[in-house]
Design a protein around this motif. Sequence first.
Motif, mmCIF file in Angstrom:
data_model
loop_
_atom_site.group_PDB
_atom_site.id
_atom_site.type_symbol
_atom_site.label_atom_id
_atom_site.label_comp_id
_atom_site.label_asym_id
_atom_site.label_seq_id
_atom_site.Cartn_x
_atom_site.Cartn_y
_atom_site.Cartn_z
ATOM 1 N N THR A 199 10.306 70.549 -67.625
ATOM 2 C CA THR A 199 10.263 71.514 -68.731
ATOM 3 C C THR A 199 9.534 72.800 -68.362
ATOM 4 N N GLY A 200 9.120 72.927 -67.122
ATOM 5 C CA GLY A 200 8.442 74.163 -66.725
ATOM 6 C C GLY A 200 8.292 74.209 -65.217
ATOM 7 N N PRO A 201 8.147 75.422 -64.649
ATOM 8 C CA PRO A 201 8.096 75.568 -63.193
ATOM 9 C C PRO A 201 6.967 74.767 -62.542
ATOM 10 N N HIS A 202 7.325 73.930 -61.619
ATOM 11 C CA HIS A 202 6.339 73.176 -60.836
ATOM 12 C C HIS A 202 7.066 72.402 -59.753
ATOM 13 N N VAL A 203 6.296 71.851 -58.829
ATOM 14 C CA VAL A 203 6.865 70.861 -57.907
ATOM 15 C C VAL A 203 6.178 69.530 -58.176
ATOM 16 N N HIS A 204 6.974 68.469 -58.152
ATOM 17 C CA HIS A 204 6.447 67.105 -58.275
ATOM 18 C C HIS A 204 6.444 66.511 -56.873
ATOM 19 N N TRP A 205 5.292 65.907 -56.514
ATOM 20 C CA TRP A 205 5.139 65.358 -55.164
ATOM 21 C C TRP A 205 4.669 63.916 -55.256
ATOM 22 N N HIS A 206 5.372 63.034 -54.580
ATOM 23 C CA HIS A 206 4.855 61.682 -54.377
ATOM 24 C C HIS A 206 5.249 61.209 -52.992
ATOM 25 N N MET A 207 4.638 60.122 -52.557
ATOM 26 C CA MET A 207 5.020 59.514 -51.286
ATOM 27 C C MET A 207 5.438 58.074 -51.537
ATOM 28 N N ILE A 208 6.130 57.486 -50.571
ATOM 29 C CA ILE A 208 6.584 56.098 -50.651
ATOM 30 C C ILE A 208 6.141 55.432 -49.357
ATOM 31 N N ASN A 209 5.466 54.298 -49.482
ATOM 32 C CA ASN A 209 4.960 53.651 -48.265
ATOM 33 C C ASN A 209 6.072 52.829 -47.590
ATOM 34 N N PRO A 210 5.808 52.291 -46.411
ATOM 35 C CA PRO A 210 6.879 51.572 -45.689
ATOM 36 C C PRO A 210 7.409 50.347 -46.441
ATOM 37 N N SER A 211 6.654 49.847 -47.428
ATOM 38 C CA SER A 211 7.135 48.725 -48.235
ATOM 39 C C SER A 211 7.981 49.193 -49.420
ATOM 40 N N GLY A 212 8.147 50.491 -49.558
ATOM 41 C CA GLY A 212 8.971 51.006 -50.647
ATOM 42 C C GLY A 212 8.215 51.262 -51.932
ATOM 43 N N VAL A 213 6.885 51.186 -51.863
ATOM 44 C CA VAL A 213 6.069 51.400 -53.064
ATOM 45 C C VAL A 213 5.660 52.870 -53.151
ATOM 46 N N ARG A 214 5.823 53.453 -54.345
ATOM 47 C CA ARG A 214 5.420 54.841 -54.535
ATOM 48 C C ARG A 214 3.897 54.922 -54.497
ATOM 49 N N ILE A 215 3.371 55.872 -53.733
ATOM 50 C CA ILE A 215 1.919 56.001 -53.589
ATOM 51 C C ILE A 215 1.472 57.437 -53.848
ATOM 52 N N ASN A 216 0.204 57.575 -54.197
ATOM 53 C CA ASN A 216 -0.411 58.874 -54.449
ATOM 54 C C ASN A 216 -0.650 59.583 -53.112
ATOM 55 N N PRO A 217 0.002 60.713 -52.888
ATOM 56 C CA PRO A 217 -0.173 61.397 -51.593
ATOM 57 C C PRO A 217 -1.614 61.800 -51.323
ATOM 58 N N LEU A 218 -2.370 62.124 -52.385
ATOM 59 C CA LEU A 218 -3.763 62.544 -52.161
ATOM 60 C C LEU A 218 -4.618 61.368 -51.692
ATOM 61 N N THR A 219 -4.300 60.178 -52.203
ATOM 62 C CA THR A 219 -5.009 58.985 -51.735
ATOM 63 C C THR A 219 -4.639 58.705 -50.283
ATOM 64 N N TYR A 220 -3.357 58.891 -49.984
ATOM 65 C CA TYR A 220 -2.910 58.674 -48.603
ATOM 66 C C TYR A 220 -3.605 59.652 -47.659
ATOM 67 N N LEU A 221 -3.639 60.902 -48.047
ATOM 68 C CA LEU A 221 -4.305 61.903 -47.203
ATOM 69 C C LEU A 221 -5.791 61.571 -47.048
ATOM 70 N N ALA A 222 -6.382 61.114 -48.139
ATOM 71 C CA ALA A 222 -7.806 60.761 -48.070
ATOM 72 C C ALA A 222 -8.029 59.641 -47.061
ATOM 73 N N SER A 223 -7.043 58.735 -46.958
ATOM 74 C CA SER A 223 -7.187 57.606 -46.034
ATOM 75 C C SER A 223 -7.078 58.067 -44.586
ATOM 76 N N LEU A 224 -6.503 59.254 -44.378
ATOM 77 C CA LEU A 224 -6.341 59.774 -43.021
ATOM 78 C C LEU A 224 -7.412 60.780 -42.648
ATOM 79 N N GLY A 225 -7.965 61.400 -43.673
ATOM 80 C CA GLY A 225 -8.760 62.605 -43.450
ATOM 81 C C GLY A 225 -10.100 62.366 -42.817
ATOM 82 N N GLY A 226 -10.831 63.427 -42.651
ATOM 83 C CA GLY A 226 -12.189 63.347 -42.119
ATOM 84 C C GLY A 226 -13.120 62.736 -43.142
#
Length: 287
Positions: A150-177
């Motif tokens: 209903t308004g300009p934006h991008v929706h972002w999600h990730m899917i893990n190798p098991s096919g489960v949708r995951i929070n990309p920010l949590t995923y990045l946090a798991s990789l980050g410094g």
Amino acid sequence: MCETDHGVDRRTLLRGAAAGAVVLGGAAVGLGGALVVGDPAHASGFYNPFTAYPISDGWQAHLDRGSLGGIDYVMSVGTRLPACGGGTIQNIPYNGTGGHTVTIYHPNGYRTQYMHLSAFSLSNGASVGAGGIVGLSGGAAGAPGSGSSTGPHVHWHMINPSGVRINPLTYLASLGGTLPKTSTESDGIPGPIMWKRAQNWLRMEHGYTGPIDGVPGPNTYAALQRAMRGYGYTGPIDGVPGTQTWAAVQRLASHWGYTGPIDGVMGPNSWRGFARFLNQDRYDRIA
Ligand SMILES: [Zn+2]
């Protein structure tokens, strides 16, 4: 904002539009890995390409309305969408409520999806590196490819190798410094490390999109005020913390060992309680 309009206010939309202009202007510099290579926090090759934009709906807001999850970043239609990590492209036009959807198949088995695009940039099977442009954002109500947006934006999600949708920010946090623990917990003196941990917490959970630099400004304080809604703060989200904001922080601190008055005047004991909260292991990883 994918399935229902959650009332993005005019100021947020304007901020988003302004941020979009900045990023468009700087994209040529940022592409090609300059944002990625050389930053140890992003040594994995994954990063968040949307930190310049406000979040209108976070992961939990999606779940709360029955979505499988995602993060919505407000940006003007036509904003270039960089890949959060390298991989192979699959474009899915008119993907139901998601509208035009691009999928990036990452070599490690994870997938990224951006939804409600106004245009695709690459063809199916094309390779893209982190930071490469995969499409243009859309989301205007009723536009082709917007799906239910209903308004300009991008929706972002990730899917893990098991096919489960995951929070990309949590995923990045798991990789980050990682961030060190703050000594504020023992000395009661707020400093840059405490504020870095606060910014990281606010980025993970309350829509903060600025840098983790340990220097709190209006964006940090606005996110803090949003977070303090959960602790009785009812004032404006204006990025200018006053007595009400700090009283709410003291209420949070009271769950972490602070036993002093809730008077909106932060002293060493208030800061100690706040720091004890921020020193939780789950805020060690940079989001
Ligand atoms: Zn969404």
